[in-house]
Enzyme design. Structure first.
Site, PDB file in Angstrom:
ATOM      1  N   SER A 161     103.574  69.579  27.455  1.00 36.55           N
ATOM      2  CA  SER A 161     102.267  68.947  27.323  1.00 36.55           C
ATOM      3  C   SER A 161     102.158  68.247  25.966  1.00 36.55           C
ATOM      4  O   SER A 161     103.004  67.432  25.625  1.00 36.55           O
ATOM      5  CB  SER A 161     101.159  69.984  27.537  1.00 36.55           C
ATOM      6  OG  SER A 161      99.907  69.347  27.713  1.00 36.55           O
ATOM      7  N   ASP A 195     101.386  68.191  34.223  1.00 31.92           N
ATOM      8  CA  ASP A 195     101.519  69.002  33.017  1.00 31.92           C
ATOM      9  C   ASP A 195     102.498  70.165  33.198  1.00 31.92           C
ATOM     10  O   ASP A 195     102.382  70.969  34.120  1.00 31.92           O
ATOM     11  CB  ASP A 195     100.141  69.549  32.627  1.00 31.92           C
ATOM     12  CG  ASP A 195     100.089  70.043  31.194  1.00 31.92           C
ATOM     13  OD1 ASP A 195     100.847  70.960  30.863  1.00 31.92           O
ATOM     14  OD2 ASP A 195      99.286  69.505  30.419  1.00 31.92           O
TER      15      ASP A 195
END
Length: 567
Positions: A179, A317
């Site tokens: 991320s 993500d």
């Protein structure tokens, strides 16, 4: 591996576990002599307790920052499950453990200050140790992995850690990220700290996501909730907010030539849709512009953000499967892990760390704010926290919540000793609380940090500052911090002047409005001791931590209050 400094108030002399500890390396001629010298090292401030694999070890060592760790004593406590006197620890195991301790400090050399037999000297030579007049010395080798976890808008903290590591000349051969950690991993490959810092100091939500209120004010709970609501509506309507602003930002910030010149390797984690399988990508520096899509995919927090399409497949993500990719760094052969955990939402694997691998984790005791709302002031604070907390780990500064020059800590401890002596002399109810061993156990559980009698002055002062919202991102002279405490007691300080997370707003409301919040308890006890109200031990025992902290805070700030009134 867990390491804690030992203090005289830990009462090792009466600890049955310590009294059974044995000297397994020839630092001294007998076990009893080893224990005796370990107690002397405790008094000298150079003794530590290690816990590895459920077993306790006692270590005496002196460190020259980044240069050398000199071990002068090493004892092992027996495991309770061992049914005989036979030891289960070999020299190889012990040296592996000591080398991991040294690599946690990133020193160039480990020195073992003992003498031994000819056969042992030959064996040590094969392990890379050179005999000198001071003992046996080994130059340590490093293959360091920096692990950058997910956490969205909190990512400025990771750049602050990196800034400190650069100043300490600590480098990494491996970078793994998820991320925002993947995005920051790209910045680490570029290698330009000032540029990375400026990016985070300039960042705002509308530079990352595209939704109607992305650039709206968010410095109150109601405005923050409006912005979050705007993001949620956009996500539901458009299957995620557009990441076009983020992509533009990344393409501007990541310089191809600089990334290709960096010898470090980058690995990023993403999550494949629709099967939710983890995808680990080795960033190919020969195809930087193509590979940037993987950084964006890793940071696409679906469904708030659109999933990223790559080669006809969709990815989101990486935090959904691996928010803190320690395992990825270990698979690539890392012998040390520098883990920067900004505690974003996601799944954290339980990754066993081999005994020979050194691991250092930087995770702030502060909450670092919202992970979805980007704010320049909050990024500045988080960056500074990452920077200062890293330097504190390496001994340049002192403190847990706050930062002080090492020499300044004596101010708080001297004040604490005077405070305790006065209550001891009067045999006050507060002294009865302080001298009770259970108080120190409650203090450690309540504050989440080891507090010894020798460090209580600093820790209780910091605790008061934390409850009273004194800003944490500066280096405080001791007396200046006391002045801030006195001001905050008169008119409670506002929280950090930046975007707070919803959880932080709710905490602030609780502390101000709930009658028995920790902050109100602290101020109540401070006023009570200032007014010299007689208090029974039974009443003190209801809230012993805030009672002792409030009483100490009153005494600490009394002089400052008098000087301020005179002005």
């Amino acid at each position: 591996m867990q390491i804690e400094k030992l203090y005289p108030s830990d009462f090792l002399v009466t600890d049955a576990t310590f009294q059974k500890s044995r000297l397994l390396l020839p630092f001294y001629g007998s076990h009893s002599r080893g224990r005796e010298q370990l107690l002397a090292a405790v008094k000298a401030g150079s003794a530590y307790q290690l816990v590895q694999g459920g077993r306790k070890f006692y270590l005496a060592a002196e460190e020259t920052l980044r240069e050398r760790l000199t071990v002068t004593n090493f004892l092992a406590a027996p495991r309770e499950e061992l049914l005989s006197e036979e030891e289960d620890l070999t020299w190889r195991t012990l040296l592996t453990l000591l080398e991991a301790v040294a690599r946690r400090r990133f020193v160039r050399e480990l020195r073992l200050a003992f003498e031994t037999t000819e056969s042992n000297r030959e064996w040590l030579a094969k392990q890379g140790y050179v005999e000198t007049a001071r003992g046996f010395e080994k130059t340590l080798s490093y293959h360091t992995g920096i692990v950058l976890g997910g956490g969205g808008a909190r990512g400025g903290y990771q750049i602050g850690v990196w800034q400190a590591l650069k100043e300490l000349e600590i480098t990494a051969e491996l970078i793994t990220g998820t991320s925002v950690g993947a995005l920051n991993g790209g910045l680490l490959l570029v290698g330009d700290v000032p540029a990375a810092k400026q990016l985070w100091l300039d960042i705002s939500t509308d530079q990352v996501l595209q939704f109607p209120q992305a650039a709206a004010d968010n410095t109150s709970l109601s405005l923050l909730l409006q912005q979050v609501r705007s993001l949620a509506v956009t996500a539901l309507r458009d299957n995620g907010a557009s990441t076009e602003p983020l992509e533009k930002l990344i393409h501007q910030a990541l310089k191809v030539e600089k990334m290709q010149e960096n010898p470090a390797e980058l690995f990023v984690c993403a999550t494949h849709l629709p099967d939710f399988n983890e995808t680990v990508i080795h960033f190919d520096k020969t195809k930087v512009m193509e590979q940037l899509d993987w950084l964006i995919a890793s940071a696409s927090f679906y469904p708030a953000m659109k999933a990223k399409e790559i080669n006809g497949e969709y990815y989101m993500d990486g935090g959904y499967r691996n928010n803190l990719p320690e395992d990825v760094a270990l698979k690539q052969g890392a012998t040390e892990l520098i883990v920067v955990d900004v505690e974003g939402p996601g799944f954290v694997k339980r990754t066993p760390i081999p005994a020979g691998v050194a691991k250092v984790t930087f995770d702030s005791p502060w909450t670092l704010g919202s992970f979805l709302v980007f704010d320049q002031e909050r990024s500045r604070v988080n960056y500074q926290l990452g920077y200062l907390e890293t330097l504190k780990y390496f001994g340049r500064y002192a403190g847990h919540w706050y930062t002080f020059e090492q020499a300044q800590t004596a101010f708080f401890q001297n004040a604490w000793l005077a405070f305790v002596r006065r209550h001891q002399k009067a045999d006050s109810p507060l002294w009865q609380i302080i001298k009770d061993r259970s108080f120190w156990q409650k203090l450690r559980r309540g504050l989440g940090v080891k507090v010894a009698f020798e460090t209580a002055g600093l820790t209780l002062t910091e605790y008061g500052g934390m409850l009273l919202n004194i800003p944490p991102e500066v280096i405080y002279p001791a007396e200046a911090f006391v002045t801030e405490l006195a001001k905050a007691c008169r008119a409670q300080t506002e929280p950090v002047g930046a975007v707070l997370s919803v959880g932080e707003w709710l905490h602030q409301y609780r502390e101000r409005l709930v009658a028995f919040s920790d902050t109100r308890q602290l101020l109540y006890w401070r006023r009570s001791f200032e007014a010299k109200v007689e208090v029974s031990r039974r009443l003190l025992e209801l809230t012993p931590i805030t009672a002792v902290a409030g009483a100490f805070l009153q005494e600490l700030t009394a002089t400052t209050e008098t000087e301020t009134s005179a002005e």
